[in-house]
Write an enzyme that holds these catalytic residues in place. Structure first.
Site, PDB file in Angstrom:
ATOM      1  N   ASP A 126      -6.070   2.042   0.550  1.00 12.40           N
ATOM      2  CA  ASP A 126      -4.963   1.370   1.221  1.00 12.40           C
ATOM      3  C   ASP A 126      -5.498   0.115   1.911  1.00 12.40           C
ATOM      4  O   ASP A 126      -6.709  -0.081   2.006  1.00 12.40           O
ATOM      5  CB  ASP A 126      -4.369   2.359   2.243  1.00 12.40           C
ATOM      6  N   GLU A 159      -5.449  -5.382   0.488  1.00 15.22           N
ATOM      7  CA  GLU A 159      -4.967  -6.714   0.040  1.00 15.22           C
ATOM      8  C   GLU A 159      -6.030  -7.801   0.237  1.00 15.22           C
ATOM      9  O   GLU A 159      -6.009  -8.729  -0.576  1.00 15.22           O
ATOM     10  CB  GLU A 159      -3.678  -7.072   0.802  1.00 15.22           C
ATOM     11  N   ASP A 207       4.886   0.047   1.883  1.00 16.21           N
ATOM     12  CA  ASP A 207       5.654   0.528   3.040  1.00 16.21           C
ATOM     13  C   ASP A 207       7.131   0.176   2.972  1.00 16.21           C
ATOM     14  O   ASP A 207       7.592  -0.816   3.550  1.00 16.21           O
ATOM     15  CB  ASP A 207       5.039  -0.051   4.324  1.00 16.21           C
TER      16      ASP A 207
HETATM   17  C1  GLC Z   1      -0.345   1.684   5.570  1.00 12.91           C
HETATM   18  C2  GLC Z   1       0.001   2.391   4.280  1.00 12.91           C
HETATM   19  C3  GLC Z   1       0.626   3.723   4.578  1.00 12.91           C
HETATM   20  C4  GLC Z   1      -0.326   4.542   5.464  1.00 12.91           C
HETATM   21  C5  GLC Z   1      -0.662   3.771   6.722  1.00 12.91           C
HETATM   22  C6  GLC Z   1      -1.693   4.494   7.577  1.00 12.91           C
HETATM   23  O1  GLC Z   1       0.812   1.332   6.252  1.00 12.91           O
HETATM   24  O2  GLC Z   1       0.797   1.623   3.440  1.00 12.91           O
HETATM   25  O3  GLC Z   1       0.919   4.390   3.386  1.00 12.91           O
HETATM   26  O4  GLC Z   1       0.264   5.753   5.767  1.00 12.91           O
HETATM   27  O5  GLC Z   1      -1.156   2.496   6.388  1.00 12.91           O
HETATM   28  O6  GLC Z   1      -2.867   4.713   6.877  1.00 12.91           O
END
Ligand code: GLC
Length: 800
Positions: free
Chosen positions: A406, A409, A484
């Site tokens: 995650d 980017e 998200d």
């Molecule tokens: C980001 C991700 C989400 C995750 C969060 C905490 O917002 O997109 O899926 O739960 O980070 O790690």
């Protein structure tokens, strides 16, 4: 800086006339008076690569999107010089290169029709600030031309009339038409005159696509640096375009079957007792589930590759116990490494000089969940190797089965551009560059390194990885989700569009945060979202947890029952999905197809957004509005069976379909044979000795396939699979099913339970492998049912 093809017209430079031409095996070079060189590579008879330089020499090949395994080779290549053009002819295409200005026209060799033509063609602008060029291409766009693809854009499926930017961006709570968001897939399919072609603009700088927004009859694409470098892929079928693009940018290996089951996630399930409670509840309520996720709170202060021992005192034991109960554990790993001199990952990264640096030397410092972090340069092969090795403990020792990448980017908090500054330096596999060039592939390279690590330490099992950021080719390494989103009806529409679009962009293994990540859905929205997710290749509930729970039992009992019913349906359809996935890994066939891809010749499909084909035989259409008792939808041409009622309908029209909250429109293409498992609480829970084959009568012929293997491991690559091809032939008074088996895998399946739908005659005679069988074998149980040995070669049911 947003460059605009027209606004910057003054600064635009155009190539002058061609003064020389040469050929080197599969490459043809045209050089102009002002030293612009166009290189055309013939990859296949229907695939040409166009590459331009304004300096006389080409840059090093880009190392990321294109795979070494792409199939290349052509049958025919001929070049002729005419008065105003050079004419390149392959067995599929005719390409004319204009002598006076390098402009291109591409024709279908078969009927001479024009497929695609340059408008201004290649042009460029000096990039005063950074050096090099802003490279541009413009093409003629026709009124009836449509455009599809570009990854995860949350906009209408048909891109016509819109402009998009490609810059991988953390986009919490994005909305309809937010652009750019998490992924950069600079590939689109154009459809004109019922013929499809694709353009893949392989350039990792910030890029733009304009489909007739700036000027109605012009489609253009440009990038803030690098080369004009694009692949032109001629279909004329859309599926062929997408399949070749996928061949070029790579197909994944088969995932382990459990990865196609249902996954439950939340930010965050902790401590261990909470994780265990959730798992136990699934089993107690008999809702199938294969994976449970650990979000950032499992770590010690959000330090990757550590565990919070207060919450998870013995992760190995927990993971093992979950596994014994049929749950795989998936854990999150982000790129930001906490600046902490006592933290081993940080120390190793620092000692080995693995973190990204600013132009003048300091490390890139950015805030993410752990506070101030440094970030590994995943574009450096040595760093990727190191990163892969970090998974040893998590995967090999503790037994975690999947990794969730995650914030790659990369996302940086509290800075205006949400990511690294442009001046950051990257290795870019030995061709150092700034973040302007490496940004779009940073997340992909993290997912790649993660994939290699998980693969190495899971061996002989298959890895499972999921990523948020991606560039073209990322589908080789990982699955993905759409980031998200928000718990509202608009986002259900967006999720449907995005997953279809990803499939059209070569990246089929995708899904959304079911129910919505931000905010909380009510039971109805959650139910409708589960229904859609049942038909998405990746099937996971996830939520931020800020606004309450989001498990199948959070709402009321009715919701739980309907959700269970759909998740059970997913598990019944696993052999069908697995077969479709195998087809995707072999040939790049998308796992789901938008209607336009299914029937591009029917103009009614070109602007449809909601309906799609799951695999190649099941038509589904999610209900996307509250309080619905059904909906209008377009059923594509051909004959279809309503899955719930077996009513047969003729497509090619829009119609109302009943679908109360416990249902959704699902249709099966006539002639299909759909393999089905019994319901299981998790993959491989049961030894399955009898598999259902749902057979949908058709007058005519239809082929179906059923692929099976050990559901994990690599034996299938050595022939240990079982591929069954069923040939159905239906006549007014006869139904014949032939089976052809390939591969050496012997599954547990001993018998098939045939369920025959829509048979228009009464069976008087049954021939099984040329032996007459008694009619007692038939049972009427809703539909006609019959149990036969799995290894039959031919079944003949007739009225004679
Ligand atoms: C980001 C991700 C989400 C995750 C969060 C905490 O917002 O997109 O899926 O739960 O980070 O790690």
């Amino acid at each position: 800086m947003i460059t605009n093809t027209e606004l910057t017209q003054k600064g635009n430079v155009f190539p002058s006339k061609i003064i020389s031409f040469s050929k080197d095996v599969d490459k043809i070079y045209f050089t102009t008076e002002d030293d612009v060189v166009l290189q055309i590579t013939i990859l296949r008879d229907s695939v040409l690569r166009f590459r331009y330089t304004t300096t006389g020499t080409f840059a090093r090949e880009l190392p990321y999107a294109i795979t070494q395994h792409a199939s290349i080779g052509y049958n025919e290549l001929d070049i002729e010089e005419e008065t105003s053009f050079y004419v390149i002819t392959t067995s599929k295409l005719i390409c004319k290169v204009s002598k006076k200005d390098l402009k291109i026209k591409l024709y279908d060799r078969a009927d001479g029709s024009l497929i695609n033509e340059d408008e201004l063609g290649f042009h460029w602008e000096d990039s005063y600030e950074f050096g090099g060029n802003i490279v541009k291409m413009s093409k003629v766009s026709h009124d009836a031309e449509s455009y599809y693809g570009l990854g995860d854009k949350p906009s209408h499926l048909n891109l016509k009339g819109k402009r998009f930017e490609n810059w991988v961006t953390d986009s919490y709570a994005y909305g309809k038409d937010t652009d750019p968001i998490y992924k950069t897939i600079p590939f689109y399919t154009g459809l004109y005159n019922k013929k499809a072609y694709g353009i893949f603009f392989d350039n990792t700088f910030r890029s733009y696509f304009d489909f007739g927004q700036e000027r109605r009859n012009v489609t253009s694409f440009w990038a803030q640096g690098g080369e004009m470098n694009y692949y032109f892929i001629y279909g004329p079928k859309m599926t062929d375009v997408v399949e070749y693009y996928t061949d070029l940018t790579g197909k994944p290996d088969l995932p382990p079957l459990w990865a196609l089951g249902f996954h439950q996630c939340k930010w965050s399930y902790y401590p261990e007792s909470k994780v265990k409670d959730i798992a136990a509840k699934f089993r107690e309520l008999q809702i199938p589930c294969d994976a449970i996720y650990l979000d950032i709170d499992y770590m010690e202060g959000f330090r990757c590759f550590t565990w919070n021992k207060d919450y998870f005192p013995d992760p190995k034991r927990m993971v093992k116990e979950l596994e014994e109960d049929g749950f795989k554990t998936v854990a999150i790993i982000d790129p930001g490494i906490k600046i902490d001199k006592d933290y081993w990952v940080f120390k190793e990264g620092l000692e080995n000089d693995y973190f990204c640096k600013r132009a003048d030397g300091p490390y890139v410092k950015g805030k993410v969940w752990p506070g101030e972090c440094y970030f590994p340069d995943f574009t450096n092969p040595e760093v990727r190797e190191w990163w892969s090795g970090l998974f040893k403990e998590l995967i090999e020792d503790i037994g975690v089965k999947g990794i969730w990448n995650d914030m790659n980017e990369p996302a940086v908090m509290e800075v205006p551009n949400k990511t690294f500054p442009n001046d950051v330096r990257h290795n870019y596999d030995g061709d150092p560059c700034s973040h302007r060039k490496a940004h779009n592939i940073y997340g992909m390279q993290m997912a790649r390194a993660t994939h290699h690590g998980v693969k190495k330490f899971s061996h002989p099992k298959r890895p499972f990885v999921i990523t948020r950021a991606a560039y073209s080719g990322t589908q080789r390494y990982t699955s993905t989700w759409t980031g998200d989103n928000i718990a509202n009806w608009e986002h259900l529409w967006i999720a449907n569009i995005q997953v279809q679009r990803m499939a059209m962009s070569g990246f089929s293994f995708a899904g959304s945060d079911i129910g919505g990540f931000a905010e909380q859905p009510h039971g109805e929205l959650f139910t409708r979202w589960i229904q859609l997710g049942t038909f998405h290749p990746f099937f996971r509930v996830h939520s931020s947890g800020d606004h309450g729970d989001q498990e199948p039992w959070t709402f009321d009992e009715d919701v739980t029952d309907i959700v269970r019913k759909f998740i059970e349906f997913r598990y019944q359809l696993l052999p069908y999905l697995y077969t479709a996935f195998w087809d995707y890994t072999e040939k790049g066939v998308p796992l789901i197809q938008s209607l336009v891809m299914y029937d591009q010749e029917d103009g009614n499909t070109h602007y449809r957004t909601d309906e799609f084909i799951y695999g190649n035989k099941i038509l589904v259409c999610p209900v996307l509005e509250p309080n619905a008792k059904g909906r209008r939808m377009y059923v594509p041409r051909g004959e279809w069976y309503n899955f719930w009622t077996d009513e047969k309908i003729k497509g090619g029209k829009e119609m109302w379909v009943d679908a109360d909250i416990d249902s959704m429109p699902i249709f099966i293409k006539e002639g299909s044979i759909i393999p089905k498992y019994p319901v299981q609480q998790h993959v491989d829970e049961k030894k399955i000795e009898e598999i259902v084959l749902d057979i949908y009568y058709k007058e005519g012929k239809e082929n179906s396939q059923f692929f099976d293997d050990s559901h994990d491991g690599y034996e299938y690559t050595r022939g240990r699979f079982c591929l069954r091809t069923f040939k159905l032939t239906g006549r007014k008074d006869q139904l014949i099913i032939q089976q052809h088996k390939e591969g050496t895998f012997a599954s547990d399946c001993k018998k098939f339970k045939l369920q025959i739908h829509g048979l228009p005659f009464e069976i008087k005679n049954i021939q099984l492998d040329n032996q007459t069988k008694s009619l007692e074998h038939l049972q009427i149980n809703g539909c006609l049912t019959m149990i036969i040995e799995e290894n039959f070669a031919e079944l003949d049911l007739n009225a004679k």
